[in-house]
Write a protein that holds these residues in place. Structure first.
Motif, mmCIF file in Angstrom:
data_model
loop_
_atom_site.group_PDB
_atom_site.id
_atom_site.type_symbol
_atom_site.label_atom_id
_atom_site.label_comp_id
_atom_site.label_asym_id
_atom_site.label_seq_id
_atom_site.Cartn_x
_atom_site.Cartn_y
_atom_site.Cartn_z
ATOM 1 N N GLU A 22 4.250 0.981 3.232
ATOM 2 C CA GLU A 22 4.161 2.215 2.443
ATOM 3 C C GLU A 22 3.220 2.060 1.252
ATOM 4 N N THR A 25 -0.410 2.027 2.735
ATOM 5 C CA THR A 25 -0.878 3.362 3.135
ATOM 6 C C THR A 25 -1.120 4.237 1.911
ATOM 7 N N ASP A 26 -0.307 4.087 0.877
ATOM 8 C CA ASP A 26 -0.508 4.830 -0.364
ATOM 9 C C ASP A 26 -1.829 4.405 -1.022
ATOM 10 N N SER A 29 -4.695 5.824 1.047
ATOM 11 C CA SER A 29 -4.782 7.264 0.795
ATOM 12 C C SER A 29 -5.419 7.534 -0.562
ATOM 13 N N TYR A 56 -1.593 9.761 4.779
ATOM 14 C CA TYR A 56 -0.366 9.967 4.015
ATOM 15 C C TYR A 56 0.814 10.280 4.928
ATOM 16 N N ASN A 59 2.439 7.171 6.255
ATOM 17 C CA ASN A 59 3.180 6.424 5.238
ATOM 18 C C ASN A 59 4.665 6.223 5.552
ATOM 19 N N LEU A 116 -3.665 -3.041 7.453
ATOM 20 C CA LEU A 116 -2.552 -2.185 7.874
ATOM 21 C C LEU A 116 -2.156 -2.478 9.323
ATOM 22 N N THR A 138 -3.951 3.413 13.263
ATOM 23 C CA THR A 138 -4.429 2.398 12.331
ATOM 24 C C THR A 138 -5.609 1.619 12.895
#
Length: 143
Positions: A22, A25-26, A29, A56, A59, A116, A138
């Motif tokens: 998370e 991915t944040d 983003s 997002y 996520n 990721l 991904t």
């Protein structure tokens, strides 16, 4: 726990890679959003907004449920192939991570997306179920 605690999941056990997923991915983003701020072309800005939305939406997918769709993957792949076709005469081999500020951010984002994929792989290796759609997204982002 502190009264300032904004995200309780930050205290997940260290072997629980969901939090790391998370956070990454944040971060990706956020970088896509930053890249978008350097873009002048409105069509590309709109496209980056959609790409950012997809990142997002990825996520929460390992903690809850997969929130991206096959249709979104098809759109992303189509754009990927169209862009590849547009640049095939200029870039048909490995591209060094250099160039403009915008290109630099693209390379960093691509590299983070490889991390990721690796994180998802490690999470799955721990015995957790990972939707193949997440690997598809991904991996496509990392290319």
């Amino acid at each position: 726990m502190s009264k300032y605690l904004a995200y309780p999941f930050l205290y997940d056990k260290s072997l629980d890679l969901r939090c790391d997923f998370e956070i990454l991915t944040d971060e990706i983003s956020s970088m896509i959003g930053l890249l978008r701020s350097f873009i002048i072309d409105e069509d590309i800005k709109d496209e980056l907004s959609k790409v950012n939305e997809l990142m997002y939406h990825i996520n929460p997918s390992v903690r809850t449920k997969t929130t991206v769709t096959e249709e979104e993957l098809i759109w992303l792949e189509k754009r990927f192939l169209e862009i590849q076709e547009e640049v095939k005469d200029r870039f048909n081999k490995f591209v060094l991570p250099q160039g403009s500020t915008q290109a630099g951010y693209c390379h960093v984002i691509r590299s983070k997306c490889k991390s990721l994929v690796r994180l998802l792989s490690r999470y799955q290796e721990q015995g957790n179920k990972v939707d193949d759609l997440l690997f598809d997204f991904t991996n496509l982002f990392s290319g």
